[in-house]
Scaffold this motif. Structure first.
Motif, short mmCIF file in Angstrom:
data_model
loop_
_atom_site.label_atom_id
_atom_site.label_comp_id
_atom_site.label_asym_id
_atom_site.label_seq_id
_atom_site.Cartn_x
_atom_site.Cartn_y
_atom_site.Cartn_z
N GLU A 110 0.87 -1.29 0.39
CA GLU A 110 0.26 0.15 -0.24
C GLU A 110 0.76 1.53 0.02
O GLU A 110 0.34 2.40 -0.59
N TRP A 111 2.16 0.93 1.00
CA TRP A 111 2.58 2.50 1.10
C TRP A 111 3.43 2.46 0.08
O TRP A 111 3.90 4.18 -0.99
N CYS A 112 3.98 1.64 -0.97
CA CYS A 112 4.79 2.12 -2.48
C CYS A 112 4.10 2.14 -3.08
O CYS A 112 4.46 3.05 -4.06
N ARG A 113 2.69 2.23 -3.28
CA ARG A 113 1.50 2.34 -3.98
C ARG A 113 1.36 3.33 -4.04
O ARG A 113 1.04 4.46 -5.03
N ALA A 114 1.08 4.53 -2.79
CA ALA A 114 0.92 5.10 -2.62
C ALA A 114 1.87 7.01 -2.84
O ALA A 114 1.82 7.48 -3.72
N SER A 115 2.95 6.31 -2.83
CA SER A 115 3.91 7.08 -2.42
C SER A 115 4.80 7.90 -4.16
O SER A 115 4.17 6.87 -4.78
N THR A 116 4.90 9.23 -3.98
CA THR A 116 5.50 9.45 -5.21
C THR A 116 6.65 9.22 -6.39
O THR A 116 6.99 9.26 -6.52
N ASN A 139 3.75 -2.55 -9.73
CA ASN A 139 4.26 -0.84 -9.94
C ASN A 139 5.70 -1.07 -10.53
O ASN A 139 6.63 -1.05 -10.99
N PRO A 140 5.71 -1.29 -12.08
CA PRO A 140 6.11 -1.39 -13.37
C PRO A 140 7.09 0.26 -13.72
O PRO A 140 8.22 -0.09 -13.92
N ASP A 141 6.19 0.93 -13.28
CA ASP A 141 7.33 1.92 -12.50
C ASP A 141 8.30 2.91 -12.12
O ASP A 141 9.09 4.00 -12.28
N LYS A 142 8.56 1.68 -10.81
CA LYS A 142 8.82 2.05 -9.61
C LYS A 142 10.21 1.32 -9.61
O LYS A 142 9.97 -0.03 -9.92
N GLU A 143 11.24 1.28 -9.12
CA GLU A 143 12.97 0.30 -9.19
C GLU A 143 12.48 0.44 -7.86
O GLU A 143 12.25 1.12 -6.71
N PHE A 144 12.57 -1.47 -7.17
CA PHE A 144 12.52 -1.70 -5.62
C PHE A 144 14.25 -3.03 -5.32
O PHE A 144 13.92 -3.09 -7.39
N ILE A 145 14.94 -2.06 -4.53
CA ILE A 145 16.12 -3.02 -4.16
C ILE A 145 16.01 -3.59 -3.00
O ILE A 145 16.05 -3.50 -2.30
N LEU A 146 16.04 -4.62 -2.78
CA LEU A 146 16.49 -5.71 -1.91
C LEU A 146 17.46 -4.70 -0.67
O LEU A 146 18.74 -4.42 -1.34
N ALA A 147 17.51 -4.88 0.74
CA ALA A 147 18.07 -3.83 1.45
C ALA A 147 19.80 -4.67 1.63
O ALA A 147 20.76 -3.99 1.91
N SER A 148 19.36 -6.08 1.81
CA SER A 148 20.79 -7.41 2.04
C SER A 148 20.22 -8.45 1.36
O SER A 148 19.27 -9.06 1.09
N PRO A 149 21.10 -9.09 0.53
CA PRO A 149 20.89 -10.72 0.17
C PRO A 149 20.25 -11.27 1.31
O PRO A 149 19.84 -12.31 1.35
N ALA A 150 20.86 -11.06 2.70
CA ALA A 150 21.06 -12.04 4.23
C ALA A 150 19.16 -12.24 4.27
O ALA A 150 19.38 -13.00 5.58
#
Length: 305
Positions: free
Chosen positions: A220-226, A246-257
């Motif tokens: 919800e939060w990522c969808r609503a954020s600009t 959210n195909p127009d947004k980039e999501f990066i994993l904080a850690s592979p752990a």
């Protein structure tokens, strides 16, 4: 067997057995892709209870399938991988909790749903990561026992400074492995990105987050954020739906752990085998089920904020 053939057989068996396929947000992408419902652990069980399915195939870990068995005692609950456990849930037993209660007579027990049916049965009320603060605020007592996750407990405590917590020192190994240093490195590499993490994260990690919430809250939060970039501080299975929605947004994993090996055990082959054999089945002894359900019902009866 090709994946397409496995999926076709799964769908055929789901229909034949009047079954519903549930997938936790941390499951493999290909499992989430074919699920009837995806979501948080307890939310999935509540959703399944509202259907007319005779069989619930729960793609998650053991305590989640137990929750489905608690709420849906008249259904057959299948867990495709019986060895898919939760290290945090295993960190406290009913005997452990009873011993702690004996040291603090009369103090209510709030138990995170990431726990065994037996531990829930020894508790006064349950909570999820999404409603934990609301649950704790609802209690008239100024002191409480919180099990099993110390990180979630300490995150809650900052919002209810008038209450005293007795913490069980359990934790999620995957979230615990996400260090402050790894997050700071990602924030340096992606200075425009917002950092969102799960409250199972360590206090020093949660302290630098732009937002702390459950997995459903992250959607919800990522969808609503600009914002256009996000550093995600929870199990990478969540990235599947985040990227899909959210195909127009980039999501990066904080850690592979953050990868949880238990959440990655369940494969399409396992789901097919479970539907073919109607095994492994998860059940909860009736006395335990009744008492555990009472703790869940008390939580569900609390009005939402």
């Amino acid at each position: 067997m090709p994946a397409n053939d496995i999926v076709a057989r799964i769908k055929k068996l789901l229909k034949a057995r009047n079954a519903i396929l549930l997938a936790h947000n941390y499951m493999r992408d290909e499992v989430q892709e074919i699920a009837d419902i995806t979501g948080d652990s307890l939310g999935l069980s509540i959703a399944a209870a509202k259907t007319d399915a005779d069989v619930i195939v729960f793609c998650g870990v053991y305590f989640m399938a137990e929750s489905a068995a608690i709420l849906c005692p008249d259904r057959t609950v299948l867990l495709p991988r019986l060895d898919a456990g939760c290290p945090m849930a295993d960190m406290v037993t009913a005997d452990d909790l009873e011993a702690l209660k004996a040291k603090h007579p009369g103090v209510p027990v709030v138990t995170y749903v990431n726990s065994s049916a037996e531990v829930k049965a020894c508790s006064d009320i349950c909570c999820t990561s999404a409603n934990a603060v609301t649950v704790v605020r609802s209690l008239p007592e100024n002191e409480l026992i919180f099990v099993p996750d110390r990180n979630l407990g300490r995150w809650i405590a900052q919002f209810v400074p008038d209450k005293r917590f007795i913490f069980w020192e359990g934790f999620c190994p995957s979230h615990e492995r996400m260090t402050l240093q790894s997050v700071l490195l990602k924030k340096t590499l992606y200075p425009e990105a917002l950092f969102v993490c799960h409250p199972e994260s360590s206090p020093e990690v949660s302290a630098i987050a732009d937002h702390v919430c459950s997995t459903s809250g992250m959607y919800e939060w990522c969808r609503a954020s600009t914002a256009k970039q996000f550093i995600i501080g929870t199990e990478p299975g969540i990235l599947y739906r985040l990227r899909l929605e959210n195909p127009d947004k980039e999501f990066i994993l904080a850690s592979p752990a953050l990868i949880c090996p238990n959440m990655k055990l369940t494969s399409l082959e396992d789901i097919l085998a479970a539907l073919q054999t109607m095994y492994p089945r998860v059940t909860v002894e009736e006395d335990v089920r009744r008492r555990a359900k009472a703790a869940l019902d008390r939580m569900l009866a609390i009005p939402r904020d």
